[in-house]
Design an enzyme around this catalytic site. Structure first.
Site, PDB file in Angstrom:
ATOM      1  N   ILE A  67       0.835  -1.191   0.000  1.00 29.73           N
ATOM      2  CA  ILE A  67       0.000   0.000   0.000  1.00 29.73           C
ATOM      3  C   ILE A  67       0.873   1.245   0.000  1.00 29.73           C
ATOM      4  O   ILE A  67       1.976   1.250   0.562  1.00 29.73           O
ATOM      5  CB  ILE A  67      -0.961  -0.018   1.222  1.00 29.73           C
ATOM      6  CG1 ILE A  67      -2.087   1.002   1.064  1.00 29.73           C
ATOM      7  CG2 ILE A  67      -0.197   0.157   2.522  1.00 29.73           C
ATOM      8  CD1 ILE A  67      -3.223   0.800   2.059  1.00 29.73           C
ATOM      9  N   CYS A  68       0.391   2.289  -0.675  1.00 28.79           N
ATOM     10  CA  CYS A  68       1.050   3.600  -0.647  1.00 28.79           C
ATOM     11  C   CYS A  68      -0.050   4.642  -0.458  1.00 28.79           C
ATOM     12  O   CYS A  68      -1.106   4.317   0.086  1.00 28.79           O
ATOM     13  CB  CYS A  68       1.870   3.826  -1.923  1.00 28.79           C
ATOM     14  SG  CYS A  68       0.891   3.917  -3.434  1.00 28.79           S
ATOM     15  N   ALA A  69       0.162   5.853  -0.907  1.00 29.20           N
ATOM     16  CA  ALA A  69      -0.844   6.896  -0.701  1.00 29.20           C
ATOM     17  C   ALA A  69      -2.062   6.710  -1.601  1.00 29.20           C
ATOM     18  O   ALA A  69      -3.201   6.743  -1.139  1.00 29.20           O
ATOM     19  CB  ALA A  69      -0.230   8.279  -0.917  1.00 29.20           C
ATOM     20  N   GLY A  71      -1.839   4.409  -4.687  1.00 27.89           N
ATOM     21  CA  GLY A  71      -1.748   3.216  -5.513  1.00 27.89           C
ATOM     22  C   GLY A  71      -0.762   3.277  -6.657  1.00 27.89           C
ATOM     23  O   GLY A  71      -0.740   2.372  -7.485  1.00 27.89           O
ATOM     24  N   ILE A  96      -3.773   4.147   0.699  1.00 27.01           N
ATOM     25  CA  ILE A  96      -4.235   4.448   2.054  1.00 27.01           C
ATOM     26  C   ILE A  96      -5.328   5.513   2.032  1.00 27.01           C
ATOM     27  O   ILE A  96      -6.189   5.543   2.910  1.00 27.01           O
ATOM     28  CB  ILE A  96      -3.050   4.855   2.980  1.00 27.01           C
ATOM     29  CG1 ILE A  96      -3.436   4.736   4.461  1.00 27.01           C
ATOM     30  CG2 ILE A  96      -2.545   6.244   2.657  1.00 27.01           C
ATOM     31  CD1 ILE A  96      -3.494   3.335   4.977  1.00 27.01           C
TER      32      ILE A  96
END
Length: 108
Positions: A67-69, A71, A96
């Site tokens: 996961i990142c901010a 995608g 996220i």
């Protein structure tokens, strides 16, 4: 063709809620200041640029959720892990920000 799959934020939260997904299976590839701002409890912060030197920390015996901010970085990390033979990789669609929204938190 990539061997990893996308997972919706809804499916991630459902899996966490019913115990099918353990928080330690979630690798958060954002920068430390982003993780400090908001993260899923128990997730593992491994910033994208440190992934190559921290591969030994990944448990390939279970599905790994990246996961990142939003995608974008997570897709790059999924590709990187896939190229190195990791199986069971999942990209969290929308990152996220999408997960936080479902939990009632305005990430952006």
């Amino acid at each position: 063709m990539a061997n990893w799959q996308n997972v919706t934020p809804e499916a991630l939260l459902e899996g966490l809620g019913n115990g099918r997904i353990e928080p330690i299976q979630i690798i958060d590839v954002r920068e430390p200041f982003e993780w400090d701002y908001y993260h899923l409890e128990g997730s593992i912060p491994i910033p994208m640029n440190t992934i190559p030197s921290r591969l030994g920390e990944l448990d390939d015996s279970k599905t790994i959720y990246v996961i990142c901010a939003h995608g974008v970085r997570s897709v790059a990390v999924c590709d990187f892990l896939d190229e190195r033979g990791y199986g069971g990789i999942r990209n969290v669609e929308g990152g996220i920000a999408a997960v936080a929204s479902l939990k009632g938190f305005a990430y952006d």
